[in-house]
Design an enzyme around this catalytic site. Structure first.
Site, PDB file in Angstrom:
ATOM      1  N   LYS A 178       0.951  -6.360 -21.445  1.00  0.00           N
ATOM      2  CA  LYS A 178       1.007  -6.788 -20.054  1.00  0.00           C
ATOM      3  C   LYS A 178      -0.080  -7.805 -19.762  1.00  0.00           C
ATOM      4  O   LYS A 178       0.128  -8.772 -19.057  1.00  0.00           O
ATOM      5  CB  LYS A 178       0.856  -5.562 -19.136  1.00  0.00           C
ATOM      6  CG  LYS A 178       0.956  -5.878 -17.648  1.00  0.00           C
ATOM      7  CD  LYS A 178       2.360  -6.297 -17.273  1.00  0.00           C
ATOM      8  CE  LYS A 178       2.479  -6.870 -15.893  1.00  0.00           C
ATOM      9  NZ  LYS A 178       3.627  -7.778 -15.760  1.00  0.00           N
ATOM     10  N   GLU A 181      11.581 -20.241 -17.613  1.00  0.00           N
ATOM     11  CA  GLU A 181      11.260 -18.839 -17.311  1.00  0.00           C
ATOM     12  C   GLU A 181      12.452 -17.928 -17.651  1.00  0.00           C
ATOM     13  O   GLU A 181      12.262 -16.829 -18.168  1.00  0.00           O
ATOM     14  CB  GLU A 181      10.839 -18.715 -15.837  1.00  0.00           C
ATOM     15  CG  GLU A 181      10.576 -17.306 -15.344  1.00  0.00           C
ATOM     16  CD  GLU A 181       9.496 -16.537 -16.091  1.00  0.00           C
ATOM     17  OE1 GLU A 181       8.796 -17.123 -16.935  1.00  0.00           O
ATOM     18  OE2 GLU A 181       9.383 -15.321 -15.852  1.00  0.00           O
ATOM     19  N   CYS A 217       0.868  -1.172   0.000  1.00  0.00           N
ATOM     20  CA  CYS A 217       0.000   0.000   0.000  1.00  0.00           C
ATOM     21  C   CYS A 217       0.907   1.224   0.000  1.00  0.00           C
ATOM     22  O   CYS A 217       2.100   1.110   0.230  1.00  0.00           O
ATOM     23  CB  CYS A 217      -0.860   0.052   1.254  1.00  0.00           C
ATOM     24  SG  CYS A 217      -1.852  -1.428   1.510  1.00  0.00           S
ATOM     25  N   HIS A 233      18.842 -35.188 -28.251  1.00  0.00           N
ATOM     26  CA  HIS A 233      17.874 -35.704 -29.220  1.00  0.00           C
ATOM     27  C   HIS A 233      17.561 -34.690 -30.320  1.00  0.00           C
ATOM     28  O   HIS A 233      16.537 -34.800 -30.980  1.00  0.00           O
ATOM     29  CB  HIS A 233      16.597 -36.131 -28.496  1.00  0.00           C
ATOM     30  CG  HIS A 233      16.831 -37.263 -27.528  1.00  0.00           C
ATOM     31  ND1 HIS A 233      17.216 -38.521 -27.928  1.00  0.00           N
ATOM     32  CD2 HIS A 233      16.782 -37.304 -26.173  1.00  0.00           C
ATOM     33  CE1 HIS A 233      17.381 -39.299 -26.868  1.00  0.00           C
ATOM     34  NE2 HIS A 233      17.124 -38.585 -25.782  1.00  0.00           N
ATOM     35  N   TRP A 283      -3.982  -1.673  -1.330  1.00  0.00           N
ATOM     36  CA  TRP A 283      -3.951  -2.913  -2.139  1.00  0.00           C
ATOM     37  C   TRP A 283      -4.390  -3.983  -1.161  1.00  0.00           C
ATOM     38  O   TRP A 283      -3.622  -4.379  -0.289  1.00  0.00           O
ATOM     39  CB  TRP A 283      -2.528  -3.129  -2.632  1.00  0.00           C
ATOM     40  CG  TRP A 283      -2.319  -4.319  -3.513  1.00  0.00           C
ATOM     41  CD1 TRP A 283      -1.796  -5.545  -3.156  1.00  0.00           C
ATOM     42  CD2 TRP A 283      -2.579  -4.418  -4.906  1.00  0.00           C
ATOM     43  NE1 TRP A 283      -1.723  -6.361  -4.239  1.00  0.00           N
ATOM     44  CE2 TRP A 283      -2.192  -5.711  -5.330  1.00  0.00           C
ATOM     45  CE3 TRP A 283      -3.111  -3.532  -5.852  1.00  0.00           C
ATOM     46  CZ2 TRP A 283      -2.318  -6.137  -6.648  1.00  0.00           C
ATOM     47  CZ3 TRP A 283      -3.224  -3.976  -7.164  1.00  0.00           C
ATOM     48  CH2 TRP A 283      -2.829  -5.251  -7.544  1.00  0.00           C
ATOM     49  N   LYS A 304      12.243 -14.795 -20.277  1.00  0.00           N
ATOM     50  CA  LYS A 304      12.642 -13.419 -19.928  1.00  0.00           C
ATOM     51  C   LYS A 304      13.593 -12.875 -20.980  1.00  0.00           C
ATOM     52  O   LYS A 304      13.461 -11.762 -21.444  1.00  0.00           O
ATOM     53  CB  LYS A 304      13.340 -13.360 -18.555  1.00  0.00           C
ATOM     54  CG  LYS A 304      12.469 -13.459 -17.344  1.00  0.00           C
ATOM     55  CD  LYS A 304      11.594 -12.268 -17.072  1.00  0.00           C
ATOM     56  CE  LYS A 304      10.274 -12.323 -17.723  1.00  0.00           C
ATOM     57  NZ  LYS A 304       9.242 -13.191 -17.408  1.00  0.00           N
ATOM     58  N   GLU A 327      11.810 -12.223 -24.385  1.00  0.00           N
ATOM     59  CA  GLU A 327      10.832 -11.131 -24.322  1.00  0.00           C
ATOM     60  C   GLU A 327      11.465  -9.751 -24.500  1.00  0.00           C
ATOM     61  O   GLU A 327      10.925  -8.903 -25.198  1.00  0.00           O
ATOM     62  CB  GLU A 327      10.143 -11.114 -22.948  1.00  0.00           C
ATOM     63  CG  GLU A 327       8.956 -12.020 -22.799  1.00  0.00           C
ATOM     64  CD  GLU A 327       8.384 -11.936 -21.388  1.00  0.00           C
ATOM     65  OE1 GLU A 327       7.193 -11.643 -21.261  1.00  0.00           O
ATOM     66  OE2 GLU A 327       9.123 -12.160 -20.405  1.00  0.00           O
ATOM     67  N   ARG A 343       1.506   1.395  -5.949  1.00  0.00           N
ATOM     68  CA  ARG A 343       1.604   0.463  -4.823  1.00  0.00           C
ATOM     69  C   ARG A 343       0.247  -0.147  -4.460  1.00  0.00           C
ATOM     70  O   ARG A 343       0.160  -1.000  -3.576  1.00  0.00           O
ATOM     71  CB  ARG A 343       2.164   1.178  -3.585  1.00  0.00           C
ATOM     72  CG  ARG A 343       3.551   1.737  -3.781  1.00  0.00           C
ATOM     73  CD  ARG A 343       4.042   2.392  -2.515  1.00  0.00           C
ATOM     74  NE  ARG A 343       4.167   1.446  -1.433  1.00  0.00           N
ATOM     75  CZ  ARG A 343       5.216   0.661  -1.231  1.00  0.00           C
ATOM     76  NH1 ARG A 343       6.238   0.707  -2.055  1.00  0.00           N
ATOM     77  NH2 ARG A 343       5.245  -0.173  -0.222  1.00  0.00           N
ATOM     78  N   ASN A 350       0.770   0.091   6.104  1.00  0.00           N
ATOM     79  CA  ASN A 350       1.172  -0.731   4.963  1.00  0.00           C
ATOM     80  C   ASN A 350       1.824  -1.978   5.546  1.00  0.00           C
ATOM     81  O   ASN A 350       2.741  -1.864   6.354  1.00  0.00           O
ATOM     82  CB  ASN A 350       2.177   0.053   4.104  1.00  0.00           C
ATOM     83  CG  ASN A 350       2.844  -0.807   3.065  1.00  0.00           C
ATOM     84  OD1 ASN A 350       2.266  -1.784   2.587  1.00  0.00           O
ATOM     85  ND2 ASN A 350       4.071  -0.458   2.713  1.00  0.00           N
ATOM     86  N   GLY A 351       1.342  -3.149   5.157  1.00  0.00           N
ATOM     87  CA  GLY A 351       1.913  -4.387   5.701  1.00  0.00           C
ATOM     88  C   GLY A 351       0.799  -5.276   6.239  1.00  0.00           C
ATOM     89  O   GLY A 351      -0.371  -5.089   5.904  1.00  0.00           O
TER      90      GLY A 351
HETATM   91  C1  G6P Z   1       1.104 -11.652 -21.125  1.00  0.00           C
HETATM   92  C2  G6P Z   1       2.260 -11.033 -20.354  1.00  0.00           C
HETATM   93  C3  G6P Z   1       3.052 -12.112 -19.613  1.00  0.00           C
HETATM   94  C4  G6P Z   1       2.134 -12.896 -18.723  1.00  0.00           C
HETATM   95  C5  G6P Z   1       0.964 -13.497 -19.515  1.00  0.00           C
HETATM   96  C6  G6P Z   1      -0.084 -14.085 -18.591  1.00  0.00           C
HETATM   97  O1  G6P Z   1       1.598 -12.408 -22.178  1.00  0.00           O
HETATM   98  O2  G6P Z   1       3.109 -10.346 -21.245  1.00  0.00           O
HETATM   99  O3  G6P Z   1       4.057 -11.511 -18.833  1.00  0.00           O
HETATM  100  O4  G6P Z   1       2.856 -13.917 -18.094  1.00  0.00           O
HETATM  101  O5  G6P Z   1       0.308 -12.471 -20.256  1.00  0.00           O
HETATM  102  O6  G6P Z   1      -0.633 -13.048 -17.836  1.00  0.00           O
HETATM  103  P1  G6P Z   1      -1.384 -13.275 -16.473  1.00  0.00           P
HETATM  104  O7  G6P Z   1      -1.888 -11.906 -16.093  1.00  0.00           O
HETATM  105  O8  G6P Z   1      -2.512 -14.228 -16.756  1.00  0.00           O
HETATM  106  O9  G6P Z   1      -0.424 -13.830 -15.502  1.00  0.00           O
END
Ligand code: G6P
Length: 612
Positions: free
Chosen positions: A607, A485, A2, A508, A78, A489, A492, A27, A104-105
């Site tokens: 996003k 992952e 928050c 293989h 939040w 990264k 992307e 936040r 906050n916390g």
């Molecule tokens: C988009 C974003 C990714 C994310 C994916 C799933 O492709 O660019 O970073 O992992 O959506 O999003 P979500 O909100 O369902 O985790």
């Protein structure tokens, strides 16, 4: 996560706090509120305005019903305890309305505290953990606000930045910090409190950073810092020269880097209040009973992107700890695949946003076939959370960078907690194991911090990779999940071709592509398959590959095989994904930076993908 703000000075507090809250909206933004000590009356009272929704809604209320006064506190929320609502929005007051707090916390023992305050006749108006703090301060007050706050927080366990104001001592504000961030801004005849520097940077460039375990008192003339337990602290003034753009990113060059650095706090928050030292787990939104937990015959995980990769880690956690068959499915595949979902099963739909169209569709399908649906999401009130039977919120706070980092770590941590919760009931996780994993989870924030402390080594390693054509990531078991992952990264944000595969699969096919200088990144934390993975390293070395390894700091063999090693602290092998991903996130960041790309908004990506 928050945002909090406080002001004492000659100016009207409410507009100034509102402006600061807008800067803290990253936040949290599900509700907001402001309290000021009204300056128009003899016997000074505290006026509060608060509202569910974005800060603009609060701004509208303040337009209609302004707050007059030059001392005030504010908050943007939040939600963790209690849904976003007008009543749960901060500030919170005691029954008399003379003591007001923003926080906050998480107060981990708020149930016990609330129970005992209720027994003493206190009446509560919200579902939050925060409200107990207002009641405790009132209860402890005997003419000295500082001492009342000191005594009140002695009862509270957990993480907090707490700011307290009282009509009884209207010229000052008292705040304490345990874990959650807090800074003081020093102006000319005015003083500010805030969750971060950018919130008040347009008013001052001189700050005191409040440390863990400290208490601060501000008035118009300045601030006094003490230890919560007593004793004066001499904190040097930090002068900040950031420009506006840097300020928005908390001094970091990009949101992605800022969010990578938030991970220790995010892991702390996601665990906070949910895990006792004994390994007992309490997950507030997970409503299934023990009978259901005992009856689960199949676990389904469905997700996309980074959330899917978190699910790959989840599959290992659930299969290993619970011995329940666990399938992890891309949501866009599952929704059209006529999956064999039946009852009694639990489907864990993982989504940072809780709005990804494919994930929602797969989750709905699973539920329509009799599976119980658990939403593992970062966004309170998201579509996924509204449709699910159970909700497990990560507490990563809003994530701005398209490349997800802190949300991923929080998803991993939440899955460990879920596994412990189910495992205890089924008798497959005994007290010892649960305590051991619990201890490991509590140690993770410090360990992630240690990895971040060695960013320089990662930046150097990035130079070796920045000009490559193709990069291959390998690992086995959990290391494979992390490799997936890490590879995502990198592609992307650096636009470099990269692939991840189980180390045993290399021979293989992909091995044909490995020639002199091809970068191969190996994640090597799983003791049970260490030697096996090492054989794959030998295979690529023999073809001239340049090997970069991620391994434990006390691994003495790895250095003789790899060209470079990014070290992480030793953890239980089951928990290593949380630390092992960090150097790979930093690597992707530094490679992208060297290649000059738009890191926070990579081309062609969004996003949140809310269309099919
Ligand atoms: C988009 C974003 C990714 C994310 C994916 C799933 O492709 O660019 O970073 O992992 O959506 O999003 P979500 O909100 O369902 O985790």
């Amino acid at each position: 996560m928050c945002g909090i703000l406080g002001y004492v000075g000659p100016r009207q507090a409410a507009p100034l706090i509102l402006d600061g809250l807008r800067r803290l909206e990253y936040r949290g933004y599900d509700s907001a509120g402001i309290a000021v000590v009204a300056d128009s009356v003899e016997d000074r009272v505290i006026d509060v305005r608060k509202a569910k929704g974005k800060i603009e809604r609060l701004a509208g209320i303040l337009d209609r019903e302004p707050l007059a006064g030059t001392v005030g506190i504010g908050h943007t929320r939040w939600a963790t305890h209690g849904v976003p609502s007008d009543a749960n929005a901060h500030p919170h007051t005691d029954a008399s309305g003379r003591f007001v707090v923003v926080h906050n916390g998480i107060i981990e023992n708020f149930h016990e505290l609330k129970r005992s305050l209720l027994a003493d006749g206190h009446v509560f108006t919200s579902e939050t953990d925060t409200e107990v703090l207002a009641h405790l301060v009132a209860e402890e007050y005997d003419g000295n606000l500082v001492e009342a706050v000191r005594r009140a927080v002695r009862h509270a366990a957990g993480a907090y930045a707490l700011v307290v104001m009282s009509a009884a001592e209207p010229e000052r504000i008292v705040a304490v910090r345990k874990v959650s961030p807090l800074v003081v801004g020093l102006g000319d005849g005015e003083t500010f409190l805030a969750s971060d520097i950018p919130a008040v940077l347009q008013h001052t460039r001189d700050f005191l950073v409040i440390e863990d375990g400290e208490l601060v008192v501000i008035d118009a003339a300045g601030a006094t810092v003490e230890l919560i337990g007593g004793g004066v602290v001499h904190r040097p003034v930090l002068h900040v020269d950031w420009d506006a753009e840097q300020a928005e990113k908390g001094g970091f060059e990009h949101f992605m880097l800022k969010e990578i650095y938030e991970q220790p706090a995010v892991v702390t928050e996601t665990v906070s209040g949910r895990l006792e030292a004994s390994g007992e787990v309490w997950l507030e939104g997970v409503g299934f009973d023990d009978a259901f937990a005992a009856s689960i015959e199949h676990l389904w995980i469905t997700a996309c992107g980074t959330a899917y990769h978190a699910g790959l880690v989840g599959r290992e956690i659930f299969s290993r700890l619970l011995r329940i068959p666990t399938s992890v499915e891309f949501a866009h595949e599952m929704r059209y695949a006529d999956p064999l979902v039946t009852a009694p099963s639990l489907t864990v739909a993982i989504s940072q946003s809780g709005e990804t169209a494919d994930t929602l569709a797969a989750a709905r399908l699973a539920r329509s076939r009799g599976s119980r649906l658990l939403a593992l999401t970062n966004v309170v009130g998201s579509t996924l959370s509204r449709e699910a039977d159970d909700i497990l919120y990560t507490r990563a706070g809003p994530e701005i960078s398209v490349a997800s980092t802190k949300a991923y770590s929080a998803m991993l941590v939440a899955q460990y907690l879920l596994a412990l919760r189910i495992g205890r009931v089924r008798g497959v996780v005994d007290a010892d194991l649960s305590e051991r994993i619990g201890r490991g989870l509590h140690a993770l924030p410090g360990q992630v911090e240690a990895v971040l402390g060695d960013e320089e080594s990662v930046a150097k390693a990035a130079i070796q990779i920045a000009d490559a054509q193709d990069v291959y990531f390998i690992g086995r078991g959990l290391d494979y999940a992390v490799a997936m992952e890490g590879s995502l990264k990198l592609k992307e944000i650096s636009y470099l071709h990269s692939e991840a595969m189980p180390a045993g699969e290399l021979k293989h096919g992909t091995l044909a592509l490995v020639t002199k200088g091809t970068p191969v990144i190996v994640v090597l934390t799983q003791g049970a398959v260490y030697d096996k993975t090492m054989s794959a390293v030998q295979e690529v070395k023999a073809r001239g590959a340049t090997v970069l390894a991620v391994g434990y700091e006390d691994d003495s063999s790895i250095g003789s095989f790899a060209d470079d090693v990014l070290r992480i602290p030793r953890t239980d092998d089951l928990l290593s994904p949380v630390t092992a991903i960090v150097p790979l996130q930093l690597l992707a960041y530094h490679v992208a930076r060297l290649r000059g790309h738009d890191i926070d908004q990579p081309r062609n990506l969004a996003k949140s993908v809310t269309v099919e």
